[in-house]
Design a protein around this motif. Structure first.
Motif: not given
Length: 640
Positions: A310-313, A243-246
């Protein structure tokens, strides 16, 4: 994997997803209950039994599909009907990746037992399939990675603790093996997070591991999560999706979904229980704004769709601009950490006949031309650093003199360079007072006096005045100075009688190189966010307006450029990246380097930088030296 399956990858402008479904399963249109570490965040819905409509729901109505079925690898049109068979046969894995050039897919041909790469350009025109050599061991999974310079790589994951990383060639170009991987024996799945530069591997019954995806890295790993009681996974991971954050992971045995987000330099973990009685097998995900859309396929072919918020790159703080090497030397003859430090000898009248001297600290000194061919190898022992000066008087002749630090005998190893041909001849060695000799540099006074300045691991530097007027070279210690901790790199700016020395874990110091001047050290730069320890190779570029100090910032595989005059302003840092067109790998773990502003011909505008490469890739082999033109560096850092 279930014996009757179809693996589907959606293609188009959207992020590509992969899922596995059993053919002929019944649709069950219902909402499935779920528990969550964050109540109300996760809602699972059954979307389809055959997987096509669910895939299209996520990817968008404009996308088609790439399918593995009993017919082979097939393309589906916008109505989910077979449009063409891209490649007939039997396959058991599928990875897809889209870049500016088009679509790339990879699979495992079971009949040939070979990985195969398929390409479509931006207009949808297919190239001939490219078969990679059989790995010789069973493949479990494959996944794509793209670096910051948009080079595409394919990871092949084997079940016996072995794997490979391939550089995928563009249409018409051949893919090449970059490196072999050593992975967990029970490796099952892989996923790559480009933002983190991370390769994730699931190990059956153990947990999830993180490796660096970039080829210019070592094979060290860190733990993302382990099975209970050592971690939070109930039984063990199966499917993985970046995913963008993990990362997302399916724990098949416990029917649970796990989410890992990299925040504040640690993994934040959430988990949800899936429908009782199902057995999730495949997992896909993509981000839409700040929402993560997730597709799960169970062993009955039922596809479950959910969204996570809550996706944060994460910010990529390690990105630095790159220049490319134009040639590389043949590898040194000894394996392991062997190559160390180069010196550059410009020819007095024919620029293309310049030579590069490179140390092999397990055996001797190599001599190379500008194309990297080894012309000579002098097996004189474990020499570490080398430097040279022109116009040294030896009896009734004038030679160019090279001196190296010999760790076998704690001595100065001497070499004569023929001023006309560049041929190197050994002259023997001279003892020093050092007990663990390490680095070395040379200096020359305005009167032509030549010095050798070796250092010891305990921080001592001894400056020796060299004299060859009798026909035999002698060395007289004329002064000493010291750093508090281990040094290695040093370089003299003869035009300004300045000496720069590197204290590996501390920074850079300077003092006069004149033998009658004080030995008090003045600070140039400290280890910082720009200059990472170890501080290794150092060289001075003699620009007509001002000199520049180039330093190997080994801790982050970069090179920092400073003014070589007070106040020693920093101009920035760069890396040496992969030159895919020339088949020259990038550079990492640099020990020694040298730079020259001399004329080396049209291929080297502005001069030449030579660096030691600590990790030889494409393919793997013994260490070597890379040759880089100066002009791209000057343009990159906007140097005068």
């Amino acid at each position: 994997m279930h014996p009757v399956t179809s693996i589907i990858a959606v293609v188009g402008s959207a992020t590509l997803l992969v899922a596995c479904t059993e053919q002929g399963a019944d649709t069950r249109p219902e909402t499935l209950p779920a528990t969550s570490a964050t109540p109300g965040e996760l809602t699972l819905q059954v979307r389809s039994a055959n997987g096509i409509s669910a895939q299209r729901l996520i990817a968008g109505e404009q996308a088609g599909s790439l399918v593995i079925s009993s017919e082979g690898i097939q393309l589906l049109d916008s109505d989910d009907k077979p449009a063409a068979t891209a490649l007939p046969g039997y396959y058991d894995a599928l990875a897809v990746h889209q870049d500016a050039a088009g679509l790339i897919a990879a699979s495992h041909d079971l009949q040939r037992d070979q990985p195969v790469v398929l390409r479509w350009n931006a207009a949808g025109v297919a190239a001939a399939p490219e078969y990679l050599p059989s790995t010789g061991y069973p493949l479990e999974d494959l996944c794509f990675y793209q670096d910051q310079s948009n080079h595409d790589y394919l990871f092949l994951i084997g079940e016996e603790g072995l794997g490979q990383q391939w550089l995928i060639g563009e249409q018409g170009a051949t893919s090449r093996l970059v490196r072999n991987l050593h992975l967990p024996v029970g490796a099952k799945g892989c996923a790559v997070n480009t933002a983190l530069g991370a390769l994730f591997i699931s190990e059956e019954g153990i947990g999830i591991w993180q490796y660096a995806a970039h080829p210019e890295t070592d094979s060290t790993r860190s733990i993302v999560d382990l099975v209970q009681p050592w971690g939070t996974l109930p039984e063990g991971p199966e499917g993985l999706a970046a995913t963008d954050d993990g990362l997302l992971a399916l724990d098949t045995g416990s029917n649970s979904l796990h989410r890992y987000r990299w925040q504040n330099q640690q993994w934040q973990h959430d988990s949800w229980q899936l429908t009782e009685g199902s057995k999730p097998e495949q997992l896909s995900a993509r981000a839409v704004d700040d929402t993560l859309q997730v597709l799960i396929t169970d062993d009955n072919g039922v596809q479950l769709l959910t969204e996570l918020t809550g996706v944060t790159r994460p910010a990529n703080t390690d990105s630095l601009p790159e220049v490319l090497a134009l040639s590389q030397t043949q590898p040194v003859p000894h394996g392991g950490d062997a190559a160390d430090d180069p010196a550059i000898w410009p020819h007095p009248s024919i620029p293309e006949l310049a030579r590069v001297l490179g140390t092999d600290k397990r055996g001797g000194l190599g001599v190379y031309d500008l194309q990297g061919h080894e012309l000579q190898y002098l097996p004189v022992g474990r020499i570490n650093n080398v430097d040279l000066r022109k116009g040294f008087t030896l009896g009734d002749q004038t030679i160019d003199l090279a001196v190296a630090s010999n760790r076998d005998r704690n001595s100065l190893e001497l070499f004569a360079i023929d001023p006309a041909s560049g041929r190197v001849t050994g002259l023997g060695d001279l003892p020093t007072e050092l007990t663990d000799i390490y680095g070395l540099c040379m200096a020359q006074s305005p009167q032509g006096v030549v010095y050798a300045i070796p250092n010891d691991k305990d921080g001592r530097f001894i400056q020796y005045r060299l004299d060859g007027s009798s026909g035999q070279i002698t060395a007289k210690a004329v002064r000493q100075f010291k750093t508090d901790t281990q040094p290695e790199g040093c370089v003299a700016d003869d035009a300004r009688q300045t000496l720069f020395i590197g204290e590996e874990g501390v920074g850079i110091w300077t003092l006069s190189s004149a033998e009658d001047q004080p030995t008090e050290l003045a600070e140039v730069a400290r280890v910082s966010e720009l200059l990472h320890d170890d501080v290794e190779g150092m060289a001075v570029y003699q620009h007509q307006e001002r000199p520049y100090l180039i330093v190997s910032s080994q801790g982050n595989d970069s090179y920092v450029v400073f003014d070589a005059l007070p106040p020693y302003a920093a101009h920035g840092a760069f890396r040496i990246g992969l030159n895919a067109g020339q088949g020259i790998d990038g550079v990492s773990e640099t020990d020694g380097l040298e730079v020259s502003s001399a004329d080396f011909g049209a291929a080297w505008p502005g001069g030449l930088l030579v660096v030691q490469d600590g990790r030889k890739r494409l393919p793997e082999g013994n260490q070597n030296f890379k040759l880089v033109p100066w002009q791209p560096i000057a343009e990159l850092l906007q140097l005068p």
